[in-house]
Design an enzyme around this catalytic site. Structure first.
Site, PDB file in Angstrom:
ATOM      1  N   TRP A 324      -1.057  -3.056  -4.325  1.00 30.17           N
ATOM      2  CA  TRP A 324      -2.403  -2.486  -4.118  1.00 30.17           C
ATOM      3  C   TRP A 324      -2.315  -1.042  -3.652  1.00 30.17           C
ATOM      4  CZ3 TRP A 324      -4.684  -0.478   0.295  1.00 30.17           C
ATOM      5  CH2 TRP A 324      -6.063  -0.240   0.234  1.00 30.17           C
ATOM      6  N   HIS A 325      -1.283  -0.718  -2.869  1.00 33.02           N
ATOM      7  CA  HIS A 325      -1.175   0.622  -2.325  1.00 33.02           C
ATOM      8  C   HIS A 325      -0.797   1.671  -3.364  1.00 33.02           C
ATOM      9  CE1 HIS A 325      -1.196  -1.375   1.622  1.00 33.02           C
ATOM     10  NE2 HIS A 325      -1.540  -0.197   2.103  1.00 33.02           N
ATOM     11  N   GLY A 326      -0.200   1.269  -4.455  1.00 30.08           N
ATOM     12  CA  GLY A 326       0.154   2.267  -5.450  1.00 30.08           C
ATOM     13  C   GLY A 326       0.899   1.685  -6.621  1.00 30.08           C
ATOM     14  N   PHE A 462      -4.991   5.747  -2.788  1.00 22.52           N
ATOM     15  CA  PHE A 462      -4.986   4.319  -3.023  1.00 22.52           C
ATOM     16  C   PHE A 462      -6.349   3.800  -3.421  1.00 22.52           C
ATOM     17  CE2 PHE A 462      -1.750   4.792   0.546  1.00 22.52           C
ATOM     18  CZ  PHE A 462      -0.749   5.095  -0.350  1.00 22.52           C
TER      19      PHE A 462
END
Length: 462
Positions: A324-326, A462
């Site tokens: 999800w962060h990248g 993000f």
């Protein structure tokens, strides 16, 4: 439109003034707040407004349908379709290029060539945050935890500008009822908002920016130029930088919303004083942690079904939390690293004395930040290698200033928090005019001694 800019200051003064001129006209206030939020979001790129408007229409239509449907099969079909649509949108904008590049690399290692189309997709700022809010709203309606909101209320909830582009991730039942309550700005609220915004600006403009420019950026870009001690300090510096940057944004967002009469949930609780990895995730990015728990970990089965299933659910949750962060493998490994740490901690039932637990947890988290900060697996390997093989090199760049900033920032993790401690209690006894004047003076000091220009907040990507 960044928070610590003159442009945002003018925008917010206008919104604040007009908003409080319509105290009894709640429908008009919601319309105005929606227009202001769309203007704020469109200031980045006007094309993004269409995306969030489409998300609003689709998810509200799904929530309304769920409330009307009675057959379980039909309700499951609707919720599956709309959650899939949300994830497809997020996946296209955020991960399409990543999967194409990964596929090409995998085929290349097998000796195969593929002329896959090159995707150059602009990532809408904050798409991960408002998509997760939309999903939580639809799932809460599906579960019966909340009723479908009025279309205007849901539109404001999804686009509310203080937390739109970097959180915190707010639940519908936390924000929407406030849109119908009489809005009041008590003395204590004004004081708390001023303290939060002042603290957030200091974290971002002074602490995070200074450490990035003085130490962190160079260490992660050119680790071979530094000794192991300097690289270690660079890792510590990044731990402080990302906390100051992200919690600084959250402080400003909560303070700005409070001035508009809206209370947002807490997102950080002194995470570097955590005495276990589990405790860290109760304190760091709290709104994301509880989202992953309630909408991913528990639906996967949570703690039910024995230790092996629990471990599987935990690893899947943390791995997807990392992704999800990248859209990059270092983020995936970062999530897996934390998942394995939580798994080992639970399996062995580790419980160290507080001091040793905090030291172990902090260094575990810092090790993970290397993966999080590195632009590639090769870059992460370079930093890790230099961290362990250059202790004999004399340091020539080490100065006391970044060391002092890092030490002071970590020490504040054990002080009473500004928004709830002695600083707030002392300031709450001051007249509003004095508080406003002190806040204005603080802004002047930051403007005079702060850095030239303001870099985007780290979590905007993000």
């Amino acid at each position: 439109m960044l928070f610590p800019t003159f442009t945002f200051a003018l925008f917010f003064i206008a919104v604040l003034t007009v908003g409080w001129l319509m105290p009894g006209r709640r429908a008009w206030w919601r319309l105005f707040m929606l227009a202001a939020s769309y203007f704020f979001y469109g200031y980045w790129d006007v094309r993004f407004v269409g995306l969030i408007a489409a998300s609003t229409v689709v998810n509200q239509a799904a929530a309304t349908s769920l409330a009307r449907l009675e057959r379980p099969g039909g309700r499951r079909a609707v919720v599956s379709l709309v959650v899939g649509a949300n994830l497809a949108s997020l996946g296209f904008f955020k991960y399409a290029g990543f999967f194409v590049d990964s596929a090409e690399s995998a085929l290349g290692r097998l000796g195969l060539t593929a002329d896959l189309p090159l995707l150059n997709i602009v990532l809408p700022v904050g798409i991960s945050f408002f998509t997760f809010q939309a999903i939580s709203y639809v799932l809460d309606v599906y579960r019966g935890d909340t009723a479908p909101a009025k279309p205007l209320d849901f539109a404001v909830y999804l686009a509310f500008f203080p937390q739109l582009v970097a959180g915190p991730i707010v639940r519908a039942h936390e924000l929407i009822p406030q849109l119908h309550q009489p809005r009041t700005l008590r003395h204590s609220d004004f004081t708390r908002a001023a303290v939060l915004i002042a603290a957030g600006l200091f974290k971002k403009m002074v602490v995070a920016t200074y450490l990035a420019e003085a130490l962190v950026d160079d260490v992660f870009a050119f680790p071979e130029r530094f000794s192991s001690l300097e690289v270690l300090l660079g890792v510590y510096g990044y731990a402080v930088q990302i906390y100051a940057d992200f919690s600084g944004y959250t402080d400003i967002a909560i303070g700005v919303a409070l001035l508009l009469g809206i209370r947002l949930p807490e997102n950080f609780n002194q995470p570097y004083r955590a005495d276990s990895i589990q405790d860290f995730w109760r304190r760091w990015h709290i709104s994301l942690s509880r989202w992953l728990r309630d909408y991913l970990y528990i639906p996967l089965g949570g703690n039910r079904g024995g230790e092996w299933r629990r471990d599987r659910n935990l690893l899947v949750t943390m791995l997807l939390g990392g992704l999800w962060h990248g859209a990059a493998w270092p983020f995936v490994l970062w999530g897996l690293f934390h998942g394995l740490g939580l798994l080992v901690e639970r399996r062995l039932r580790l419980r160290l004395p507080a001091v040793f637990g905090r030291l172990a947890t902090f260094h575990f988290v810092c090790f993970g930040w290397i993966l999080f900060r590195a632009e590639s697996l090769g870059a992460a390997t370079g930093v890790l290698g230099r961290l362990f093989n250059a202790w004999s090199v004399e340091s020539t760049r080490l100065t006391w200033v970044p060391v002092a900033v890092i030490a002071a920032a970590l020490a504040t993790q054990f002080w009473p928090r500004a928004a709830s401690g002695p600083a707030l209690r002392a300031a709450s006894h001051l007249p509003v005019l004095v508080t406003a004047l002190a806040f204005a003076c603080w802004l002047v000091v930051l403007e005079q001694f702060g850095p030239e220009g303001v870099a985007p907040f780290i979590y905007f990507q993000f």
